[in-house]
Design a protein around this motif. Structure first.
Motif, short mmCIF file in Angstrom:
data_model
loop_
_atom_site.label_atom_id
_atom_site.label_comp_id
_atom_site.label_asym_id
_atom_site.label_seq_id
_atom_site.Cartn_x
_atom_site.Cartn_y
_atom_site.Cartn_z
N THR A 59 19.00 -7.99 11.99
CA THR A 59 19.97 -8.98 11.47
C THR A 59 19.83 -9.12 9.96
N LEU A 60 18.60 -9.19 9.47
CA LEU A 60 18.38 -9.30 8.02
C LEU A 60 18.94 -8.08 7.31
N SER A 61 18.70 -6.90 7.88
CA SER A 61 19.16 -5.66 7.26
C SER A 61 20.69 -5.62 7.20
N LYS A 62 21.34 -6.05 8.28
CA LYS A 62 22.79 -6.07 8.34
C LYS A 62 23.39 -6.92 7.22
N HIS A 63 22.70 -7.99 6.87
CA HIS A 63 23.24 -8.91 5.85
C HIS A 63 22.53 -8.75 4.50
N LYS A 64 21.73 -7.70 4.39
CA LYS A 64 21.04 -7.37 3.12
C LYS A 64 20.23 -8.56 2.59
N LEU A 65 19.48 -9.18 3.48
CA LEU A 65 18.65 -10.34 3.11
C LEU A 65 17.17 -9.99 3.28
N THR A 66 16.33 -10.60 2.46
CA THR A 66 14.89 -10.40 2.62
C THR A 66 14.23 -11.73 3.01
N ALA A 67 13.13 -11.60 3.76
CA ALA A 67 12.46 -12.79 4.30
C ALA A 67 10.95 -12.68 4.08
N THR A 68 10.29 -13.81 4.26
CA THR A 68 8.82 -13.84 4.19
C THR A 68 8.26 -13.98 5.60
N PHE A 69 7.35 -13.08 5.95
CA PHE A 69 6.71 -13.11 7.26
C PHE A 69 5.25 -13.52 7.07
N PHE A 70 4.89 -14.67 7.59
CA PHE A 70 3.49 -15.12 7.55
C PHE A 70 2.81 -14.50 8.78
N VAL A 71 1.98 -13.50 8.51
CA VAL A 71 1.39 -12.70 9.59
C VAL A 71 -0.01 -13.23 9.92
N GLU A 72 -0.22 -13.56 11.18
CA GLU A 72 -1.49 -14.15 11.62
C GLU A 72 -2.58 -13.06 11.65
N ALA A 73 -3.69 -13.32 10.97
CA ALA A 73 -4.70 -12.28 10.80
C ALA A 73 -5.93 -12.45 11.69
N LEU A 74 -6.23 -13.68 12.12
CA LEU A 74 -7.52 -13.92 12.79
C LEU A 74 -7.56 -13.41 14.23
N ASN A 75 -6.37 -12.98 14.75
CA ASN A 75 -6.35 -12.45 16.12
C ASN A 75 -7.17 -11.17 16.26
N PHE A 76 -7.63 -10.58 15.12
CA PHE A 76 -8.45 -9.37 15.22
C PHE A 76 -9.74 -9.65 16.00
N HIS A 77 -10.15 -10.92 16.05
CA HIS A 77 -11.36 -11.26 16.80
C HIS A 77 -11.22 -10.90 18.28
N TYR A 78 -10.01 -10.88 18.78
CA TYR A 78 -9.79 -10.50 20.18
C TYR A 78 -9.23 -9.08 20.31
N PHE A 79 -8.20 -8.80 19.49
CA PHE A 79 -7.45 -7.54 19.68
C PHE A 79 -7.92 -6.39 18.78
N GLY A 80 -8.84 -6.65 17.83
CA GLY A 80 -9.14 -5.64 16.83
C GLY A 80 -8.02 -5.60 15.79
N ASP A 81 -8.10 -4.63 14.89
CA ASP A 81 -7.18 -4.63 13.76
C ASP A 81 -5.79 -4.05 14.06
N SER A 82 -5.74 -3.07 14.97
CA SER A 82 -4.53 -2.24 14.98
C SER A 82 -3.23 -2.93 15.39
N PRO A 83 -3.19 -3.78 16.41
CA PRO A 83 -1.83 -4.23 16.77
C PRO A 83 -1.12 -5.01 15.66
N MET A 84 -1.82 -5.96 15.02
CA MET A 84 -1.13 -6.75 13.98
C MET A 84 -1.00 -5.97 12.68
N SER A 85 -1.96 -5.08 12.41
CA SER A 85 -1.85 -4.25 11.21
C SER A 85 -0.58 -3.38 11.30
N ASP A 86 -0.31 -2.81 12.47
CA ASP A 86 0.89 -1.98 12.64
C ASP A 86 2.16 -2.81 12.46
N ILE A 87 2.14 -4.03 12.98
CA ILE A 87 3.31 -4.91 12.86
C ILE A 87 3.55 -5.26 11.39
#
Ligand SMILES: [Zn+2]
Length: 340
Positions: A59-87
């Motif tokens: 939707t953002l791309s369709k309307h040529k808009l940019t947004a800020t994504f606050f990405v949660e980092a502390l979940n690495f304690h359970y999942f490791g680095d890769s899932p959120m790093s890839d996102i």
């Protein structure tokens, strides 16, 4: 030129912000049967199509808009680095801003026997009412995760659940994080009433805070009921009314809060049965179209872009409000959407 006509020529900044986080998925209340949920709670696939993060990025791309994504980092304690790093990398590749979101409850998984420790050490998800040392360690853990993921040092933080106190700002200043969006007075009012900011920009211990916009949706005599501006909570007519009044009253930026999971309906905490949330998707599409078509009044920007122009705090303290009619119509709209 009068103050009013000058104000009318100023553009209002709008920050579309999304908290991207995994969910505990009921694991703290039922550790024997429930596990935390990772990508499923962010992409929210329905029939092979992402109705969460994918829907937002498209939707953002369709309307040529940019947004800020606050990405949660502390979940690495359970999942490791890769899932959120890839996102985070997917979001950056789409041209958006990635900043730091922190839910300290994930640190409970540092303990190998976390299940048995749940009763003696209840997980604490708040960044408020902690010691300076504790806050420093938590923020540094998040920053170190970003560094491991190859992501630039964050210039902005949003604390989990918008729970914050003054000590957090002192530590942010010490660690060189200049911007914050930690306040949503209708969601989690800080204990310190000096921090009850409903909009605009505010310097706190040398950090510039841009709160999620909060507005009055009902008032009776001197009492005012407040609501924070989200896609899932506010109707499109409320959002449009608030944006237009922010222009009139020279309030900038308007910070809107959302999450990928707001764009699906999920029947269970494990995110196994999902359906698109058509009402919230429609609200977001309409908002993006409106912002694209009204660029003479609104400047949609990221926190990184804003950093260069938001030098000073904004003195304007006007509390925006909507009409009672709008509030009642929205309550019915949300109730109907929740039911069907
Ligand atoms: Zn969060």
């Amino acid at each position: 030129m009068s103050t009013n006509s000058f104000a009318a020529t100023m553009k209002t900044d709008v920050c579309l912000t999304f908290d991207v986080e995994f969910t505990i998925g009921g694991a703290f209340s039922d550790p024997a049967n429930k596990q935390p949920v990772s990508e499923r709670s962010v992409f929210c696939d329905v029939d092979g199509e992402s109705q969460g993060l994918g829907f937002i990025l498209n939707t953002l791309s369709k309307h040529k808009l940019t947004a800020t994504f606050f990405v949660e980092a502390l979940n690495f304690h359970y999942f490791g680095d890769s899932p959120m790093s890839d996102i985070a990398k997917t979001i950056l590749a789409a041209g958006h801003d990635v900043q730091l979101h922190l839910h300290p409850c994930w640190r409970h998984f540092r303990m190998e026997d976390w299940q048995t420790q749940l009763s003696s050490i209840p997980p604490n998800d708040s960044m408020a009412e902690r010691s300076t040392e504790d806050i420093r360690e938590i923020i540094q853990e998040g920053m170190q995760a970003f560094a491991r993921w190859g992501i630039a040092k964050p210039i902005a933080i949003r604390t989990g659940g918008l729970q914050v106190d003054k000590t957090v700002y002192h530590v942010m200043q010490e660690l060189g994080v200049p911007l914050a969006s930690n306040i949503g007075v209708a969601i989690s009012p800080p204990i310190n009433s000096e921090l009850h900011f409903s909009s605009g920009r505010h310097s706190i211990a040398g950090v510039l805070e841009m709160p999620v916009l909060s507005y009055c949706d009902l008032s009776f005599r001197q009492k005012k009921h407040l609501k924070s501006l989200t896609i899932t909570g506010s109707s499109w007519s409320e959002t449009r009314h608030l944006l237009n009044n922010a222009v009139r009253k020279n309030i900038s930026p308007v910070v809107i809060l959302s999450h990928p999971s707001e764009f699906v309906k999920h029947r269970d905490v494990q995110y196994t049965q999902l359906a698109p949330n058509r009402l919230n998707q429609s609200r977001f599409k309409t908002l993006c179209l409106f912002l694209e078509k009204n660029q003479q009044h609104f400047n949609v920007l990221t926190f990184t872009k804003g950093h260069s122009c938001w030098q000073a705090q904004q003195e304007e303290q006007a509390l925006l409000s909507v009409t009672t009619g709008m509030t009642i119509r929205r309550m019915l709209e949300n109730k109907f959407n929740d039911t069907f």
